[in-house]
Motif scaffolding. Structure first.
Motif, PDB file in Angstrom:
ATOM      1  N   LEU A   1      39.072  24.581  -3.198  1.00 48.13           N
ATOM      2  CA  LEU A   1      38.360  23.792  -4.210  1.00 48.13           C
ATOM      3  C   LEU A   1      38.092  24.612  -5.471  1.00 48.13           C
ATOM      4  O   LEU A   1      38.186  24.105  -6.595  1.00 48.13           O
ATOM      5  CB  LEU A   1      37.050  23.263  -3.624  1.00 48.13           C
ATOM      6  CG  LEU A   1      37.211  22.195  -2.538  1.00 48.13           C
ATOM      7  CD1 LEU A   1      35.907  22.007  -1.780  1.00 48.13           C
ATOM      8  CD2 LEU A   1      37.663  20.874  -3.141  1.00 48.13           C
TER       9      LEU A   1
ATOM     10  N   ARG B   1      29.122  20.927  -0.278  1.00 48.64           N
ATOM     11  CA  ARG B   1      29.192  19.736   0.563  1.00 48.64           C
ATOM     12  C   ARG B   1      30.593  19.572   1.170  1.00 48.64           C
ATOM     13  O   ARG B   1      30.748  19.306   2.364  1.00 48.64           O
ATOM     14  CB  ARG B   1      28.824  18.504  -0.268  1.00 48.64           C
ATOM     15  CG  ARG B   1      28.776  17.197   0.550  1.00 48.64           C
ATOM     16  CD  ARG B   1      28.210  16.062  -0.267  1.00 48.64           C
ATOM     17  NE  ARG B   1      29.036  15.757  -1.441  1.00 48.64           N
ATOM     18  CZ  ARG B   1      28.725  16.069  -2.684  1.00 48.64           C
ATOM     19  NH1 ARG B   1      27.597  16.731  -2.959  1.00 48.64           N
ATOM     20  NH2 ARG B   1      29.527  15.750  -3.684  1.00 48.64           N
ATOM     21  N   LEU B   2      31.625  19.761   0.343  1.00 46.39           N
ATOM     22  CA  LEU B   2      32.994  19.621   0.820  1.00 46.39           C
ATOM     23  C   LEU B   2      33.417  20.769   1.729  1.00 46.39           C
ATOM     24  O   LEU B   2      34.405  20.658   2.454  1.00 46.39           O
ATOM     25  CB  LEU B   2      33.955  19.507  -0.370  1.00 46.39           C
ATOM     26  CG  LEU B   2      33.798  18.253  -1.229  1.00 46.39           C
ATOM     27  CD1 LEU B   2      34.698  18.325  -2.445  1.00 46.39           C
ATOM     28  CD2 LEU B   2      34.118  16.997  -0.411  1.00 46.39           C
ATOM     29  N   SER B   3      32.675  21.878   1.663  1.00 50.43           N
ATOM     30  CA  SER B   3      32.974  23.042   2.500  1.00 50.43           C
ATOM     31  C   SER B   3      32.130  23.056   3.772  1.00 50.43           C
ATOM     32  O   SER B   3      32.020  24.094   4.437  1.00 50.43           O
ATOM     33  CB  SER B   3      32.751  24.335   1.716  1.00 50.43           C
ATOM     34  OG  SER B   3      33.540  24.369   0.559  1.00 50.43           O
ATOM     35  N   ASN B   4      31.514  21.938   4.074  1.00 50.59           N
ATOM     36  CA  ASN B   4      30.737  21.775   5.313  1.00 50.59           C
ATOM     37  C   ASN B   4      29.451  22.597   5.328  1.00 50.59           C
ATOM     38  O   ASN B   4      28.988  23.021   6.392  1.00 50.59           O
ATOM     39  CB  ASN B   4      31.591  22.133   6.540  1.00 50.59           C
ATOM     40  CG  ASN B   4      32.893  21.373   6.582  1.00 50.59           C
ATOM     41  OD1 ASN B   4      32.897  20.148   6.470  1.00 50.59           O
ATOM     42  ND2 ASN B   4      34.002  22.078   6.720  1.00 50.59           N
TER      43      ASN B   4
ATOM     44  N   GLU C   1      28.841  20.254  -5.060  1.00 51.43           N
ATOM     45  CA  GLU C   1      29.996  19.507  -4.578  1.00 51.43           C
ATOM     46  C   GLU C   1      30.845  20.379  -3.648  1.00 51.43           C
ATOM     47  O   GLU C   1      31.276  19.937  -2.578  1.00 51.43           O
ATOM     48  CB  GLU C   1      30.833  19.030  -5.762  1.00 51.43           C
ATOM     49  CG  GLU C   1      32.100  18.300  -5.354  1.00 51.43           C
ATOM     50  CD  GLU C   1      33.010  18.018  -6.540  1.00 51.43           C
ATOM     51  OE1 GLU C   1      34.168  17.629  -6.304  1.00 51.43           O
ATOM     52  OE2 GLU C   1      32.574  18.199  -7.692  1.00 51.43           O
TER      53      GLU C   1
ATOM     54  N   PRO D   1      38.317  25.781   2.726  1.00 49.76           N
ATOM     55  CA  PRO D   1      38.154  24.693   1.742  1.00 49.76           C
ATOM     56  C   PRO D   1      37.424  25.143   0.487  1.00 49.76           C
ATOM     57  O   PRO D   1      37.708  24.642  -0.604  1.00 49.76           O
ATOM     58  CB  PRO D   1      37.347  23.640   2.507  1.00 49.76           C
ATOM     59  CG  PRO D   1      36.703  24.363   3.633  1.00 49.76           C
ATOM     60  CD  PRO D   1      37.637  25.475   3.996  1.00 49.76           C
TER      61      PRO D   1
END
Length: 537
Positions: A222, A148-151, A145, A218
């Motif tokens: 997170l 993915r959210l950290s590109n 997760e 990010p």
């Protein structure tokens, strides 16, 4: 559960504070300021509940599977703990490869412990407990997760023989050893954070290494949210990272004192999260000296390099306009948490009245006694000193150079007398209008308010003044009072004094200030008591 932190200070008075679970502290400073030494000191004092992620961490894996037994893993961790408390661990790591192996072990072990716990609950026919345990995501799922959210388009999974594999965009699985340098770094940081014990304090040194800030920012944010049961101390060069976490505090490190290879104390200040200033001002403060000088202009304008020479013991920070300069100075001076900062400002004169100039100075903002910064570069005294230098280098007659430059500059100004006159009174007329705006008491009286400004007369007087200055050959007044940069006058001065153009001339001015203390002092004197006030602050 607060963790006590103490910074031996160069002032002799230690800087003591605490960090609690769920809180983040950034240690920010340039290379050589002792950030890593301070982080290592903090870790040594909290090793029992601490986990350290070194700046010189190894980002490659010897294997994508567990290579340690439970016994060897425990023994390795003990050795690492003992090594990490020594000062040399700041620059030397004998367990760099082992740290990557331990991270993989912890990642797989956490997955297995979760699976066994759920299986045991099912075997005991405790469905409710099994469902409750399944709600807590395994570190691998959380890492995916975060990636993915950290590109980072990579997904991690555990396959047969406890091999940790990766796949990109759902493609063929491959060993994590084949990940890019940055991807492996992100995986190691995430694995170390997610597998640590609750109520730990994590010390992360330079997380931005091998990672672009579009990823590390990010990722850290997170991780903080996923491990609110831990405290974080992060050492970094990146001034933007603290801004991405507005609830974090920042420990500003400006330098340190060494004894042999060990650091004795630090020059540090603590910037609280609740400082009451906006993000742009906070960015200005981060990485700056204790004394700040806000000036008009941009990073690429003439203001900053000149003022950096005139006032060498401050951080010169450009702001777009005079209003921005005033806002920056007042915001910092009014912020209680920033009591250790000293803020000053410089704005263009803009025909301000003596009363307004005095009012600004009381607030720490100094109005330059000239129209704009170019008026300082092309000040008559500066021209005279550069002409004398040209004489020394080329033998040219300094007096003739100055006379030719003056004549050419005035000739360049004459066609623009009307326009320049209108430009200089624009700001003064606006100030007059603002000063005559009705106050609340005037409105309460409900009387008509008439504001009349005889613009034609004011313009005519200014035109006459500039015309007379041109006729008198008073180049000093013309440069100081009018926006001559809007004409070719400045280029004429530069060329007539023997330079190829304005750029070469202005570079020569800055070189003059570096070499000649008398020239430097003469220009500093143009700013009233600013130099003395900065030195005394």
């Amino acid at each position: 559960m607060p963790f006590e932190l103490s910074v031996p200070s160069t002032s002799g008075q230690p800087l003591n504070f605490t960090i609690d679970l769920g809180q983040v502290l950034y240690i920010l400073g340039a290379n050589g300021t002792g950030k890593s030494s301070l982080l290592q000191r903090f870790y040594s004092n909290h090793r029992a509940m601490g986990r350290r992620i070194s700046a010189h961490r190894q980002t490659w894996f010897e294997s994508n599977a567990i290579t340690l037994s439970a016994h060897s893993k425990k023994s390795t961790e003990t050795n690492m703990l003992n090594a990490d408390v020594h000062p040399q661990s700041r620059w030397k790591d004998d367990y760099s490869a082992a740290r990557a192996s331990v991270a993989i072990y912890d990642l797989v072990d956490a997955q297995n412990i979760r699976a066994r716990s759920i299986a045991d609950a099912v075997d005991d026919k405790d469905t409710e407990l099994a469902l409750e345990l399944s709600k807590k995501d395994a570190p691998i799922k959380v890492i995916n997760e975060l990636l993915r959210l950290s590109n980072i388009p990579v997904e991690i999974s555990i396959q047969e023989s406890e091999q940790v594999m990766a796949s990109r965009n759902g493609g063929v699985k491959y060993s994590i050893a084949e990940l890019s340098d940055g991807e492996r770094n992100a995986l190691l940081i995430a694995a170390s954070v997610l597998t640590c014990k609750p109520e730990s304090i994590l010390f992360i040194d330079e997380p931005e290494r091998h990672l672009h800030r579009s990823i590390i920012s990010p990722l850290l944010t997170l991780l903080f949210s996923k491990r609110a049961d831990c405290a974080f101390v992060i050492s970094t060069h990146d001034v933007m990272l603290p801004l991405d976490n507005p609830e974090a505090r920042t420990l500003l490190i400006r330098g340190c004192t060494y004894q042999n290879s060990n650091v004795l104390n630090w020059d540090a200040d603590l910037l609280e999260a609740s400082d009451g200033i906006d993000d742009q001002l906070k960015q200005d403060v981060l990485g700056s000296r204790r004394k700040l000088l806000f000036v008009e202009g941009t990073e690429s304008s003439l203001d900053k390099p000149l003022y950096s020479l005139l006032f060498p013991h401050v951080s010169v920070i450009p702001k777009s306009s005079c209003r921005d300069v005033e806002h920056a100075v007042s915001s910092i001076r009014d912020a209680h948490d920033l009591h250790w900062l000293r803020a000053f400002g410089i704005v263009d004169n803009d025909r301000r009245s003596e009363a307004v100039i005095a009012e600004l100075k009381a607030k720490g903002v100094y109005a330059v006694p000239v129209y704009a910064v170019e008026s300082i570069y092309y000040h008559v005294q500066v021209q005279e000193r550069l002409a004398a230098r040209q004489h020394e280098m080329t033998g040219a007659d300094a007096g003739e150079l100055l006379a030719t430059a003056k004549a050419a500059a005035i000739d360049a100004v004459r066609p623009h007398i009307q326009r320049l006159s209108e430009r200089v009174i624009e700001a003064s007329i606006r100030q007059t209008l603002m000063s005559r705006l009705p106050k609340r008491s005037d409105i309460a009286q409900a009387k008509p308010i008439d504001i009349a400004i005889d613009v034609p007369t004011i313009v005519a007087e200014e035109v006459a003044r500039l015309t007379q200055a041109c006729d008198d050959g008073d180049l000093g007044t013309i440069i100081a009072r009018y926006p001559v940069r809007e004409t070719s006058a400045l280029r004429e001065i530069a060329v007539r004094l023997g330079f190829q153009g304005r750029t070469q001339y202005e570079n020569a001015v800055r070189k003059l200030l570096m070499d000649n203390a008398e020239a430097l002092a003469a220009l500093q004197a143009l700013f009233s008591t600013l130099k003395a006030d900065i030195d005394a602050a």
